[in-house]
Design a protein around this motif. Structure first.
Motif, short mmCIF file in Angstrom:
data_model
loop_
_atom_site.label_atom_id
_atom_site.label_comp_id
_atom_site.label_asym_id
_atom_site.label_seq_id
_atom_site.Cartn_x
_atom_site.Cartn_y
_atom_site.Cartn_z
N LEU A 11 59.86 3.55 63.71
CA LEU A 11 59.93 2.96 62.37
C LEU A 11 59.53 3.97 61.30
N ILE A 12 58.55 4.80 61.57
CA ILE A 12 58.14 5.83 60.61
C ILE A 12 59.29 6.79 60.35
N ILE A 13 60.00 7.19 61.40
CA ILE A 13 61.14 8.10 61.24
C ILE A 13 62.24 7.43 60.41
N ILE A 14 62.51 6.17 60.72
CA ILE A 14 63.53 5.43 59.96
C ILE A 14 63.14 5.30 58.50
N SER A 15 61.85 5.07 58.24
CA SER A 15 61.37 4.89 56.87
C SER A 15 61.59 6.12 56.01
N PHE A 16 61.56 7.30 56.63
CA PHE A 16 61.83 8.53 55.87
C PHE A 16 63.29 8.62 55.44
N THR A 17 64.17 7.94 56.14
CA THR A 17 65.60 8.10 55.86
C THR A 17 66.13 7.09 54.85
N ILE A 18 65.44 5.96 54.66
CA ILE A 18 65.97 4.92 53.79
C ILE A 18 65.32 4.98 52.41
N ILE A 48 63.20 18.16 50.02
CA ILE A 48 61.80 18.52 50.24
C ILE A 48 60.89 17.68 49.35
N THR A 49 61.27 17.52 48.08
CA THR A 49 60.46 16.75 47.14
C THR A 49 60.38 15.29 47.56
N ILE A 50 61.50 14.70 47.92
CA ILE A 50 61.53 13.29 48.31
C ILE A 50 60.69 13.05 49.56
N ILE A 51 60.81 13.93 50.54
CA ILE A 51 60.09 13.73 51.80
C ILE A 51 58.59 13.95 51.62
N THR A 52 58.22 15.06 51.00
CA THR A 52 56.81 15.44 50.94
C THR A 52 56.03 14.78 49.81
N GLN A 53 56.67 14.57 48.67
CA GLN A 53 55.95 14.07 47.50
C GLN A 53 56.08 12.56 47.30
N ILE A 54 57.14 11.97 47.80
CA ILE A 54 57.38 10.55 47.53
C ILE A 54 57.22 9.69 48.78
N ARG A 55 57.99 9.98 49.81
CA ARG A 55 58.01 9.08 50.98
C ARG A 55 56.85 9.31 51.93
N ALA A 56 56.49 10.55 52.20
CA ALA A 56 55.41 10.81 53.14
C ALA A 56 54.09 10.15 52.72
N PRO A 57 53.66 10.29 51.44
CA PRO A 57 52.39 9.66 51.05
C PRO A 57 52.39 8.14 51.21
N ARG A 58 53.48 7.48 50.80
CA ARG A 58 53.46 6.01 50.87
C ARG A 58 53.65 5.52 52.29
N ILE A 59 54.37 6.27 53.14
CA ILE A 59 54.51 5.88 54.54
C ILE A 59 53.17 6.02 55.26
N ILE A 60 52.50 7.13 55.03
CA ILE A 60 51.18 7.34 55.64
C ILE A 60 50.20 6.27 55.14
N ALA A 61 50.25 6.00 53.82
CA ALA A 61 49.37 4.98 53.25
C ALA A 61 49.66 3.61 53.83
N ALA A 62 50.93 3.27 53.99
CA ALA A 62 51.30 1.97 54.56
C ALA A 62 50.76 1.82 55.97
N VAL A 63 50.86 2.87 56.77
CA VAL A 63 50.36 2.83 58.15
C VAL A 63 48.85 2.65 58.17
N PHE A 64 48.14 3.43 57.35
CA PHE A 64 46.68 3.35 57.34
C PHE A 64 46.20 2.02 56.76
N VAL A 65 46.82 1.58 55.68
CA VAL A 65 46.39 0.32 55.05
C VAL A 65 46.68 -0.87 55.96
N GLY A 66 47.88 -0.90 56.54
CA GLY A 66 48.21 -2.00 57.44
C GLY A 66 47.28 -2.06 58.63
N ALA A 67 46.99 -0.90 59.24
CA ALA A 67 46.08 -0.86 60.38
C ALA A 67 44.66 -1.26 59.97
N ALA A 68 44.21 -0.74 58.83
CA ALA A 68 42.84 -0.99 58.39
C ALA A 68 42.62 -2.47 58.06
#
Length: 326
Positions: A11-18, A48-68
């Motif tokens: 799901l994390i991989i898919i989230s980077f693509t959509i 590079i900008t979309i992956i590193t600056q936009i999607r990566a932070p919110r995907i990582i945050a979603a995983v950590f927030v949901g788990a927490a």
């Protein structure tokens, strides 16, 4: 549990693509491969900008927030021996919400506002815990009643801030933030959320076998050699760290910490050695799915707190009709 982990990775991989700017899996893997090779010159700068600056932070945050939030909910449901409690029962969400509203009211800047929200969440639970110490007979009841009182006070303070806020600029910002969203998450925000959430999860994993004893009652736990006071304090501290950190970045996201532990118990039973990690995996997956919906289903992004309530409430009704609670 391993299947849940594998599904989360997919799901994390898919989230980077959509998203509004779709990235094909081939482009994503090409970018990842170029990182390992140390050669990203051939990758378009916008990708590079979309992956590193936009999607990566919110995907990582979603995983950590949901788990927490999910682990926090399972912790409190064990501590209070009640399946109906959620991570905001001791006032952490309301305190963090007031801190954020205060920061937005005085236009302190995003980073300062987030830190203020995190601090106020911890302060709110600290006050709750200190007040609960006045209850000499039933400490659990004291925590619940103190949390309800302190939470109501901070909710009233939020309402007061909204009342006196500028209706053209400040009030909409406060209202939108309180709805919950991952849209503004940046790489720098991860520094505020990852350390406390990681610490809270580690403490929860260490205490997970003691959660089983807490569900049996304080006297039974004492006879089994558990220092109930220390365990209770560690549970409150770890859960407060996780909840305050999440709310300081994302705003108030309801229902995750309430319903996910129920689904985890359906999957693995009532043994908290398995409920705690399963709650983390299911919660991370759930919030990541919700965030993907929030940023793709409409032309303008839907606040994630609205979607978790819209989806979480019917799911909880389903659980009530399916399982029933006495």
């Amino acid at each position: 549990m391993y299947l849940l982990f594998i599904f989360l990775i997919i799901l994390i991989i898919i989230s980077f693509t959509i998203g509004r700017y779709p990235i094909y899996p081939k482009e994503l893997f090409k970018y990842l491969l170029s990182i390992f090779n140390g050669n990203i010159e051939n990758i378009p700068s916008e990708i590079i900008t979309i992956i590193t600056q936009i999607r990566a932070p919110r995907i990582i945050a979603a995983v950590f927030v949901g788990a927490a939030l999910s682990i926090a909910g399972s912790n409190y449901q064990a501590l209070f021996q009640n399946p109906m409690v959620s991570p905001d029962i001791l006032g952490a969400s309301q305190g963090a919400g007031f801190g954020a509203a205060l920061g937005l009211f005085f236009t302190l800047g995003y980073s300062t506002t987030s830190f203020l929200a995190f601090s106020m969440g911890i302060i709110a639970v600290t006050i709750t815990y200190l007040v609960s110490l006045k209850f000499k007979i039933d400490r659990i009841l004291g925590l619940v009643l103190s949390g309800m009182t302190i939470g109501s006070i901070f909710s009233a303070l939020i309402s007061f801030i909204k009342l006196i806020a500028d209706t053209d600029n400040t009030l909409p910002s406060i209202t939108y933030w309180l709805m919950g969203s991952l849209a503004s998450t940046k790489i720098g925000d991860l520094k505020l959320i990852i350390p406390p959430v990681t610490l809270g999860i580690v403490i929860s994993m260490i205490l997970k076998w003691r959660m089983n004893l807490l569900t049996m009652g304080e006297e039974e736990a004492l006879t089994m050699g558990v220092n109930v006071k220390v365990v209770r304090l560690l549970v409150v501290v770890s859960t407060t760290l996780m909840t305050s950190a999440c709310v300081s970045i994302t705003g108030m996201i309801g229902w995750v910490g309430l319903i996910i532990p129920h689904f985890s118990r359906i999957l693995v039973g009532n043994d908290y050695r398995f409920v705690v990690p399963t709650s983390g995996l299911v919660g991370a997956t759930f919030l990541l799915i919700i965030d993907n919906i929030a940023r793709t289903v409409a032309t303008s992004e839907i606040p994630i707190g609205i979607l978790t309530s819209f989806i979480g409430a019917p799911l909880f009704l389903y659980l009530i009709f399916k399982k029933g609670y006495d």
